[in-house]
Scaffold this motif. Structure first.
Motif, PDB file in Angstrom:
ATOM      1  N   ARG A   1     -12.983   1.893 -15.851  1.00 26.79           N
ATOM      2  CA  ARG A   1     -12.066   0.850 -15.381  1.00 26.79           C
ATOM      3  C   ARG A   1     -10.671   1.184 -15.903  1.00 26.79           C
ATOM      4  O   ARG A   1     -10.518   1.631 -17.042  1.00 26.79           O
ATOM      5  CB  ARG A   1     -12.473  -0.527 -15.909  1.00 26.79           C
ATOM      6  CG  ARG A   1     -13.848  -1.002 -15.502  1.00 26.79           C
ATOM      7  CD  ARG A   1     -14.093  -1.279 -14.052  1.00 26.79           C
ATOM      8  NE  ARG A   1     -13.284  -2.295 -13.427  1.00 26.79           N
ATOM      9  CZ  ARG A   1     -13.035  -2.302 -12.114  1.00 26.79           C
ATOM     10  NH1 ARG A   1     -13.490  -1.359 -11.342  1.00 26.79           N
ATOM     11  NH2 ARG A   1     -12.322  -3.253 -11.590  1.00 26.79           N
TER      12      ARG A   1
ATOM     13  N   ARG B   1      -3.426  -5.978  -6.591  1.00 28.85           N
ATOM     14  CA  ARG B   1      -2.992  -6.222  -7.976  1.00 28.85           C
ATOM     15  C   ARG B   1      -3.212  -4.945  -8.780  1.00 28.85           C
ATOM     16  O   ARG B   1      -4.043  -4.115  -8.405  1.00 28.85           O
ATOM     17  CB  ARG B   1      -3.784  -7.367  -8.589  1.00 28.85           C
ATOM     18  CG  ARG B   1      -5.254  -7.049  -8.737  1.00 28.85           C
ATOM     19  CD  ARG B   1      -6.088  -8.244  -9.169  1.00 28.85           C
ATOM     20  NE  ARG B   1      -7.488  -7.919  -9.289  1.00 28.85           N
ATOM     21  CZ  ARG B   1      -8.320  -7.692  -8.275  1.00 28.85           C
ATOM     22  NH1 ARG B   1      -7.881  -7.737  -7.040  1.00 28.85           N
ATOM     23  NH2 ARG B   1      -9.583  -7.406  -8.477  1.00 28.85           N
TER      24      ARG B   1
ATOM     25  N   GLU C   1     -11.925  -0.862   2.048  1.00 32.98           N
ATOM     26  CA  GLU C   1     -12.552  -0.865   0.727  1.00 32.98           C
ATOM     27  C   GLU C   1     -14.013  -0.421   0.750  1.00 32.98           C
ATOM     28  O   GLU C   1     -14.434   0.412  -0.058  1.00 32.98           O
ATOM     29  CB  GLU C   1     -12.447  -2.249   0.082  1.00 32.98           C
ATOM     30  CG  GLU C   1     -13.023  -2.265  -1.319  1.00 32.98           C
ATOM     31  CD  GLU C   1     -12.713  -3.543  -2.076  1.00 32.98           C
ATOM     32  OE1 GLU C   1     -13.135  -3.610  -3.248  1.00 32.98           O
ATOM     33  OE2 GLU C   1     -12.070  -4.459  -1.523  1.00 32.98           O
TER      34      GLU C   1
ATOM     35  N   GLU D   1      -6.552  -0.671  -6.745  1.00 38.24           N
ATOM     36  CA  GLU D   1      -6.519  -1.965  -6.067  1.00 38.24           C
ATOM     37  C   GLU D   1      -5.222  -2.065  -5.279  1.00 38.24           C
ATOM     38  O   GLU D   1      -4.168  -1.630  -5.749  1.00 38.24           O
ATOM     39  CB  GLU D   1      -6.592  -3.108  -7.079  1.00 38.24           C
ATOM     40  CG  GLU D   1      -7.869  -3.156  -7.889  1.00 38.24           C
ATOM     41  CD  GLU D   1      -9.083  -3.550  -7.074  1.00 38.24           C
ATOM     42  OE1 GLU D   1      -8.920  -4.159  -5.989  1.00 38.24           O
ATOM     43  OE2 GLU D   1     -10.200  -3.260  -7.515  1.00 38.24           O
TER      44      GLU D   1
ATOM     45  N   TYR E   1       2.485   0.565  -9.943  1.00 37.30           N
ATOM     46  CA  TYR E   1       2.625  -0.691  -9.188  1.00 37.30           C
ATOM     47  C   TYR E   1       4.053  -1.235  -9.196  1.00 37.30           C
ATOM     48  O   TYR E   1       4.282  -2.367  -8.774  1.00 37.30           O
ATOM     49  CB  TYR E   1       1.653  -1.735  -9.720  1.00 37.30           C
ATOM     50  CG  TYR E   1       0.218  -1.445  -9.294  1.00 37.30           C
ATOM     51  CD1 TYR E   1      -0.281  -1.969  -8.129  1.00 37.30           C
ATOM     52  CD2 TYR E   1      -0.590  -0.636 -10.074  1.00 37.30           C
ATOM     53  CE1 TYR E   1      -1.578  -1.698  -7.719  1.00 37.30           C
ATOM     54  CE2 TYR E   1      -1.893  -0.350  -9.676  1.00 37.30           C
ATOM     55  CZ  TYR E   1      -2.367  -0.879  -8.511  1.00 37.30           C
ATOM     56  OH  TYR E   1      -3.658  -0.605  -8.117  1.00 37.30           O
TER      57      TYR E   1
ATOM     58  N   GLY F   1      -4.745  -2.309 -11.004  1.00 38.05           N
ATOM     59  CA  GLY F   1      -6.098  -2.075 -11.488  1.00 38.05           C
ATOM     60  C   GLY F   1      -6.826  -1.082 -10.616  1.00 38.05           C
ATOM     61  O   GLY F   1      -6.290  -0.597  -9.619  1.00 38.05           O
ATOM     62  N   GLY F   2      -8.035  -0.792 -11.018  1.00 43.83           N
ATOM     63  CA  GLY F   2      -8.842   0.123 -10.243  1.00 43.83           C
ATOM     64  C   GLY F   2      -9.896   0.803 -11.081  1.00 43.83           C
ATOM     65  O   GLY F   2     -10.196   0.388 -12.202  1.00 43.83           O
TER      66      GLY F   2
ATOM     67  N   LEU G   1      -7.124   0.758  -2.121  1.00 45.53           N
ATOM     68  CA  LEU G   1      -8.042  -0.139  -1.429  1.00 45.53           C
ATOM     69  C   LEU G   1      -7.313  -1.200  -0.624  1.00 45.53           C
ATOM     70  O   LEU G   1      -6.287  -1.723  -1.041  1.00 45.53           O
ATOM     71  CB  LEU G   1      -8.962  -0.819  -2.442  1.00 45.53           C
ATOM     72  CG  LEU G   1      -9.821   0.120  -3.291  1.00 45.53           C
ATOM     73  CD1 LEU G   1     -10.545  -0.663  -4.374  1.00 45.53           C
ATOM     74  CD2 LEU G   1     -10.784   0.903  -2.436  1.00 45.53           C
ATOM     75  N   SER G   2      -7.861  -1.489   0.543  1.00 46.15           N
ATOM     76  CA  SER G   2      -7.382  -2.597   1.373  1.00 46.15           C
ATOM     77  C   SER G   2      -8.624  -3.274   1.937  1.00 46.15           C
ATOM     78  O   SER G   2      -9.714  -2.675   1.952  1.00 46.15           O
ATOM     79  CB  SER G   2      -6.482  -2.079   2.494  1.00 46.15           C
ATOM     80  OG  SER G   2      -7.231  -1.313   3.415  1.00 46.15           O
TER      81      SER G   2
ATOM     82  N   HIS H   1       0.845  -1.192   0.000  1.00 46.28           N
ATOM     83  CA  HIS H   1       0.000   0.000   0.000  1.00 46.28           C
ATOM     84  C   HIS H   1       0.884   1.248   0.000  1.00 46.28           C
ATOM     85  O   HIS H   1       0.701   2.168  -0.799  1.00 46.28           O
ATOM     86  CB  HIS H   1      -0.908  -0.022   1.235  1.00 46.28           C
ATOM     87  CG  HIS H   1      -1.825   1.144   1.363  1.00 46.28           C
ATOM     88  ND1 HIS H   1      -1.417   2.364   1.836  1.00 46.28           N
ATOM     89  CD2 HIS H   1      -3.148   1.273   1.087  1.00 46.28           C
ATOM     90  CE1 HIS H   1      -2.434   3.208   1.853  1.00 46.28           C
ATOM     91  NE2 HIS H   1      -3.498   2.557   1.404  1.00 46.28           N
TER      92      HIS H   1
ATOM     93  N   ARG I   1     -15.336   2.912  -1.198  1.00 48.78           N
ATOM     94  CA  ARG I   1     -16.254   2.768  -2.335  1.00 48.78           C
ATOM     95  C   ARG I   1     -17.633   3.389  -2.088  1.00 48.78           C
ATOM     96  O   ARG I   1     -18.354   3.666  -3.039  1.00 48.78           O
ATOM     97  CB  ARG I   1     -16.435   1.292  -2.687  1.00 48.78           C
ATOM     98  CG  ARG I   1     -15.224   0.666  -3.325  1.00 48.78           C
ATOM     99  CD  ARG I   1     -15.571  -0.721  -3.860  1.00 48.78           C
ATOM    100  NE  ARG I   1     -14.419  -1.433  -4.352  1.00 48.78           N
ATOM    101  CZ  ARG I   1     -13.905  -1.291  -5.575  1.00 48.78           C
ATOM    102  NH1 ARG I   1     -14.432  -0.449  -6.423  1.00 48.78           N
ATOM    103  NH2 ARG I   1     -12.857  -2.005  -5.937  1.00 48.78           N
TER     104      ARG I   1
END
Length: 179
Positions: free
Chosen positions: A155, A138, A111, A135, A175, A140-141, A106-107, A42, A115
């Motif tokens: 997305r 991984r 999360e 995310e 990342y 993304g998000g 997010l964790s 994170h 959201r």
């Protein structure tokens, strides 16, 4: 058993609590909530993102804040976004009020709040151009981008095109080093 009285804090009481406390608290509806620590991944995502955003923000006269900077979203609600970008003058010595970009990583423990609750508060900010949810596990998000008809959910693919600060970031760079 110990009894404790719970009542909503004023802005002044909250800021005084934060100054004296070794633990950060978000204030939601006047009630302070202690914040949990974050994973190394994170923290790495946040650090990478700040490093990537800084040159874009500086070139456009904006500032980048991470994790320990407060954002006041209403009279009784303050958050500590993972990352935020603010253009224009500082709102207050202890917090900002008008970000153009807010990012939450997010964790499992945050999360649902990121959201729902934070999404609802952040999208009401007149200055906000984008709310980015990344995310934590991984690449993304989702990016919520402001349009003339409201916010549109996008997305994330390989490239992240930001409206503020204007620029393009590669998801793989955000990342980098994350397991």
């Amino acid at each position: 058993m110990t009894e404790r009285s719970l009542r909503p804090l004023t802005e002044e009481e909250y800021l005084a609590l934060e100054e004296a406390s070794p633990v950060r608290h978000e204030l939601v509806g006047g009630i302070p909530y202690a914040m949990a620590g974050a994973s190394l991944d994170h923290n790495l995502i946040v650090t990478n993102l700040v490093a990537l955003l800084k040159p874009l923000a500086r070139a456009q006269g904006c500032r980048v804040y991470s994790e320990t900077a407060r954002l006041k979203v209403s009279e009784d609600t303050f958050y500590y976004p993972d990352v935020m970008v603010v253009c224009g003058p500082k709102a207050h010595p202890l917090y900002e009020t008008a970000p153009c970009l807010v990012v939450e990583v997010l964790s499992p423990g945050t999360e649902a709040q990121d959201r729902r609750e934070k999404l609802s508060h952040y999208l009401r900010l007149p200055s906000l151009q984008a709310y980015l949810l990344l995310e934590g596990a991984r690449p993304g998000g989702v990016l919520y981008r402001k349009t003339p008809s409201g916010f549109r959910e996008e997305r994330l693919e390989e490239l992240l095109i930001l409206p503020c600060p204007e620029g393009t970031l590669k998801l793989e760079e955000i990342y980098e080093g994350v397991a």
